[in-house]
Write an enzyme that holds these catalytic residues in place. Structure first.
Site, mmCIF file in Angstrom:
data_model
loop_
_atom_site.group_PDB
_atom_site.id
_atom_site.type_symbol
_atom_site.label_atom_id
_atom_site.label_comp_id
_atom_site.label_asym_id
_atom_site.label_seq_id
_atom_site.Cartn_x
_atom_site.Cartn_y
_atom_site.Cartn_z
ATOM 1 N N ARG A 270 -115.842 5.713 38.331
ATOM 2 C CA ARG A 270 -115.523 4.300 38.502
ATOM 3 C C ARG A 270 -115.143 3.721 37.149
ATOM 4 N NH1 ARG A 270 -114.818 5.405 42.876
ATOM 5 N NH2 ARG A 270 -115.589 4.490 44.825
ATOM 6 N N GLU A 299 -109.105 -3.311 39.455
ATOM 7 C CA GLU A 299 -107.989 -2.679 40.170
ATOM 8 C C GLU A 299 -107.397 -3.647 41.172
ATOM 9 O OE1 GLU A 299 -109.456 0.998 41.809
ATOM 10 O OE2 GLU A 299 -109.841 1.852 39.827
ATOM 11 N N HIS A 318 -105.711 5.143 41.438
ATOM 12 C CA HIS A 318 -106.921 5.469 42.206
ATOM 13 C C HIS A 318 -106.570 6.308 43.440
ATOM 14 C CE1 HIS A 318 -111.269 3.921 43.000
ATOM 15 N NE2 HIS A 318 -111.113 5.159 43.447
#
Length: 357
Positions: A270, A299, A318
């Site tokens: 993360r 994000e 991601h």
């Protein structure tokens, strides 16, 4: 509350699909665990656009009547396949109105963050067991980690720049992962899978863990508090940890200040685990020679972030965890956990509702 205390009294489990899942995978689950009644209304679920698309098509919407029908289904569940619409607020709502809800399986490996964001009461956290899909993404993320380390060792930015500019330069020596010393920050499923692959390539692997327990492929285990002490002779750092209050900013300015110039950094856990400002400064002054980043503190990555344009940074949106087998692997994990739930056994990947991982 133990799994045994919360299992259904009639020996069957009413599962409601709260996130997109195909009929094929529902059949897979019910064949593996016939005591499940898997309830779904496909018209009420957004269509998936690609494997692992648990939120579904963002253009999908429900009428007021359809939303009520969806809520009614969710509120009738003893177990949920996914957080409703991947929305923590929807979890808050159903946890408050559905006293029969006993188990929620979250789609992400870091599903604890969804549970934390729902802000559930102590009673709800005690009554409802939460599990995650941790482990499903380990192999693709471990491969991305190796890919990032190889890209750094093999001077990928220079190769791409020279190809773009049609420059045939003199030859230069590239690095080899074989013989490198790699620090893996976090020895969960992703870190362990990465360690095995790196060991097969001939690297020396140092891993961080709060438990001093031997891990296959790892040559040395150190406590996370000692991270700054061990990165000074590392050729690469792979960050695999989940985002919790305990891990936030763990890869800090102090850590980046201690690295050997030119180190490769790969981040697949993360983004909040890495102090992004400190990392950016380290990239700009050469302490970090190459960074392969799949996750970021916020994000999507802001359009004005200098990481987008830096030649020594690879930005992945991601997406490194997604693979064609993801949905099947989650369904198989859910089926195994359903059997454990029905038999009164502890769930695989049960969320710690103190640290929420």
């Amino acid at each position: 509350m133990s799994a045994h205390d919360s299992k259904p009294l009639d020996g069957r489990l009413r599962v409601v699909a709260a996130t997109p899942v195909s009929e094929e995978l529902i059949s897979l689950v019910t064949r593996a665990e016939p005591r499940i009644d898997f309830i779904r209304e496909q018209d009420l679920l957004p269509p998936s656009r690609f494997p692992g698309d648990h939120s579904g098509d963002p253009t999908f919407s429900r009428t007021a009547e359809q939303q009520q029908a969806f809520d009614d289904l969710v509120d009738s569940a003893q177990a949920l396949y996914g957080v409703p619409d991947e929305n923590p607020l929807a979890l808050t709502r159903t946890a408050g109105v559905n006293p029969e809800l006993r188990w929620v399986h979250t789609m992400p490996a870091g599903g604890g963050a969804q549970v934390k964001a729902a802000g559930l009461t102590d009673e709800q956290l005690a009554r409802i067991a939460f599990s995650t899909s941790a482990g499903v993404h380990a192999e693709p993320l471990a491969e991305f980690a190796v890919f990032g380390l190889l890209a750094g060792a093999k001077t990928l930015p220079r190769l791409l720049a020279q190809q773009r500019d049609k420059v045939w330069s003199g030859r230069w020596a590239m690095g080899t992962v074989s013989g490198q010393r790699i620090v893996i920050v976090g020895l969960g499923s992703i870190g362990r899978a990465t360690a095995l692959k790196l060991k097969a390539l001939g690297a020396t692997v140092v891993g961080t863990s709060r438990r001093d327990t031997a891990v296959e492929g790892v040559d040395e285990i150190v406590h996370p508090d000692r991270l700054a002490d061990v990165v000074g002779d590392a050729d690469g750092i792979v960050v695999t940890l989940p985002g919790t209050s305990a891990t936030e900013g763990l890869v800090s300015a102090k850590v980046f200040g201690a690295v050997k110039p030119g180190v490769t950094v790969v981040s697949v856990g993360r983004g909040t685990v890495v102090d992004e400002e400190a990392m950016t400064a380290a990239i700009e002054d050469g302490r970090v020679g190459f960074a392969a980043l799949d996750v970021f503190a916020s994000e999507p990555l802001a359009s004005d972030s200098p990481l987008w344009a830096h030649p020594n940074v690879l930005v992945s949106p991601h997406t490194a965890a997604l693979n064609p087998a993801e949905d099947r692997l989650i369904a198989e994990l859910f089926a195994r956990n359903a059997t454990r739930f029905l038999d009164g056994e502890e769930l695989i990947n049960r969320v710690d509702t103190v640290e929420f991982y």
